[in-house]
Design a protein around this motif. Structure first.
Motif, mmCIF file in Angstrom:
data_model
loop_
_atom_site.group_PDB
_atom_site.id
_atom_site.type_symbol
_atom_site.label_atom_id
_atom_site.label_comp_id
_atom_site.label_asym_id
_atom_site.label_seq_id
_atom_site.Cartn_x
_atom_site.Cartn_y
_atom_site.Cartn_z
ATOM 1 N N PRO A 124 1.058 -1.538 0.038
ATOM 2 C CA PRO A 124 -0.212 0.102 0.363
ATOM 3 C C PRO A 124 0.994 1.418 0.246
ATOM 4 O O PRO A 124 -0.151 2.854 -0.456
ATOM 5 C CB PRO A 124 -0.752 -0.263 1.439
ATOM 6 N N LEU A 125 2.346 1.329 0.772
ATOM 7 C CA LEU A 125 2.919 2.368 1.110
ATOM 8 C C LEU A 125 3.512 2.514 -0.504
ATOM 9 O O LEU A 125 3.042 3.484 -1.624
ATOM 10 C CB LEU A 125 4.079 1.696 1.449
ATOM 11 N N VAL A 126 3.959 1.969 -1.528
ATOM 12 C CA VAL A 126 4.489 2.414 -2.719
ATOM 13 C C VAL A 126 3.471 2.068 -3.685
ATOM 14 O O VAL A 126 3.375 3.304 -4.703
ATOM 15 C CB VAL A 126 5.054 0.623 -3.166
ATOM 16 N N MET A 127 2.073 1.991 -3.431
ATOM 17 C CA MET A 127 0.957 2.230 -4.266
ATOM 18 C C MET A 127 0.553 3.455 -4.196
ATOM 19 O O MET A 127 0.349 4.193 -5.286
ATOM 20 C CB MET A 127 0.300 1.309 -4.496
ATOM 21 N N GLY A 128 0.775 3.828 -3.115
ATOM 22 C CA GLY A 128 0.099 5.181 -2.662
ATOM 23 C C GLY A 128 0.985 6.378 -2.936
ATOM 24 O O GLY A 128 0.946 7.435 -4.088
ATOM 25 N N GLU A 129 2.438 5.785 -3.088
ATOM 26 C CA GLU A 129 2.853 6.880 -4.103
ATOM 27 C C GLU A 129 2.982 6.740 -4.965
ATOM 28 O O GLU A 129 3.181 8.181 -6.190
ATOM 29 C CB GLU A 129 4.599 6.301 -3.435
ATOM 30 N N LEU A 130 3.111 6.004 -6.282
ATOM 31 C CA LEU A 130 2.626 5.993 -7.074
ATOM 32 C C LEU A 130 1.624 6.321 -8.147
ATOM 33 O O LEU A 130 1.704 7.791 -8.579
ATOM 34 C CB LEU A 130 3.184 4.510 -7.580
#
Length: 477
Positions: A124-130
């Motif tokens: 979720p953290l990486v998807m949020g940044e993208l």
């Protein structure tokens, strides 16, 4: 048990030396194959199916297995070759290879937090940044899936459920729900419509211009005509990187039309989404920040080993409200998400590690430099075509994908398809360059995808020397 000593990595470490030797041999074999990729054809002849062995009664010696694997690697599609420029298949980053090995070993399951305690937090953290890179806002987020088709299905399922309150009751009784997509949109739109109960006719094709981009006026007309027929529009799909020509729809204009008609806007940026990493070219995606959902596949232009695709939502709570099915057999924690409850897939590989590792290893500047190199090669390639009267472009390239064909005067129009087919074969055998041969506008075209970071201007110059040679030879046949 009658098992080889290296069948598993023993948790007490008793076979550590033997397993280490096997893995070192396998890695050496892998590097040997990849480092010699230029010496093999981009598209080798396949192994005959009769060479495959049945399941043996007794274990096969690992040295024999490694020899067989070496042969298989040498006959696999060779995307690492600088002349492999026919499809949206990339050489993988070293970091993504490492990431795949690591998650294969720990074998976590993204179904739930308790089966994947760290990776369920990392995704979720990486998807949020993208999602933030696409400008989708503070409430945005997403999930990883195993391909663009599943990402599109997931997004359109949420759109349908939201429009018709269909999570529990489905769409029985709903009169003719439809969505709109470019006439050259990816075929996964029709698959999604079929699976969602609309049927493939539930995707209304919108006319495109000479550059394979949606005509906004036709989109407006098609929406109005659908309503007059008693159909119920619920979504519009824009494409950022069409499969054959690599063109980008006018997303901002389409977004305005979708908003005016209260329709969900999905952008299929499976391929083209990567340009957000380049400050120089990200303007190509203007308007994508207005999308309700976006498909983006790092397994393409971010060079992540397959599979690694994603679907992002402007309002992540829509995914929770319009798709989630709770799994009562899993632990429940309001602060953490069991990702398998939000995705089409339940059991899922931890693809997030190879993506995170690659993003960390290359950084935004590293990816921007590759993308900008690819654009420079595209200009060089396009200039070669424009210098040759016997070659024609299908559209003006907007990314690193060029679709073109030969239209030589010494052949009649009805012979041009065969001429291009013969040229494709000639380039592979004589020039070790693979171009694909898609059908487009009723004809056969050659497609180049300048994705490999090791493809250079010199490779392209050599390719056009081969094209010129073929052209001259064909004049005298």
């Amino acid at each position: 048990m009658n098992l080889p000593p290296t069948a598993f990595i023993h948790p007490d470490g008793s076979n550590q030396a033997a397993v280490s030797q096997l893995l070192h041999q396998a890695v050496d074999l892998l590097i040997e194959a990849m480092a010699a990729a230029e010496q093999r054809s981009p598209l080798p002849e396949p192994i005959e199916i009769t060479h495959w062995d049945p399941v043996p009664a007794q274990p096969v010696d690992q040295s024999v297995l490694l020899d067989r694997v070496r042969s298989h690697l040498h006959h696999a599609m060779n995307a690492a070759h600088p002349g492999y420029i026919g499809h949206m298949d990339s050489i993988p980053t070293t970091a993504s290879i490492v990431g795949d090995m690591m998650v294969a070993a720990v074998n976590n399951n993204l179904l739930s937090v308790e089966m994947s305690p760290l990776f369920s937090r990392l995704e979720p953290l990486v998807m949020g940044e993208l999602a933030q890179m696409f400008g989708l806002g503070e409430q945005a987020g997403g999930v990883i899936v195993s391909g663009g088709s599943l990402a599109n299905l997931q997004a359109l399922a949420v759109a349908r459920n939201r429009a018709f309150d269909a999570v529990k009751t489905g769409i029985s009784g709903i009169e003719k729900p439809v969505l709109f997509a470019s006439e050259v949109a990816h075929t996964s739109m029709q698959k999604a419509a079929m699976l969602l109960g609309l049927g493939t006719d539930g995707v209304i094709p919108v006319t495109t211009n000479a550059d394979s981009q949606i005509e906004p006026t036709d989109l407006k007309n098609k929406i109005e005509q659908a309503r007059q027929r008693g159909q119920q529009p619920f979504a519009v799909v824009a494409t950022a990187g069409t499969t054959v020509t690599g063109n980008i729809d006018p997303i901002a204009e389409i977004a305005s039309i979708a908003q005016a008609n209260q329709l969900w806007l999905h952008v299929d940026a499976a391929y083209g989404g990567a340009v957000v990493f380049s400050d120089k070219y990200r303007h190509q995606l203007a308007g994508i920040e207005q999308a309700d959902s976006v498909t983006f596949n790092p397994q393409k232009w971010l060079y992540i080993a397959k599979t690694c695709a994603s679907v992002l939502f402007k309002d992540f709570s829509q995914l929770q409200q319009q798709f989630r099915v709770a799994a009562p057999y899993m632990g429940d924690d309001d602060t953490l998400l069991n990702l398998g409850e939000f995705t089409v897939q339940g059991t899922r590989h931890a693809d997030i590690l190879k993506l995170w590792l690659s993003l960390q290893h290359l950084g935004r500047q590293g990816y921007a430099s590759i993308i900008e190199h690819n654009y420079t090669l595209t200009e060089h390639f396009t200039a070669h075509i424009q210098q040759r009267p016997f070659l024609s472009l299908a559209s003006q390239p907007q990314m690193n994908l060029i679709c073109f064909r030969g239209t030589p005067d010494h052949r009649s129009d009805d012979q041009w398809n065969h001429w291009n087919q013969d040229l494709q074969k000639y380039l592979l055998t004589a020039g070790h360059t693979f171009l694909s041969l898609p059908a487009y506008r009723g004809q056969r075209w050659l497609k180049a995808v300048l994705l490999n970071p090791f493809t250079t201007a010199a490779h392209i110059d050599a390719l056009f020397e081969q094209i010129d040679l073929f052209f001259e030879q064909s004049r005298h046949r």
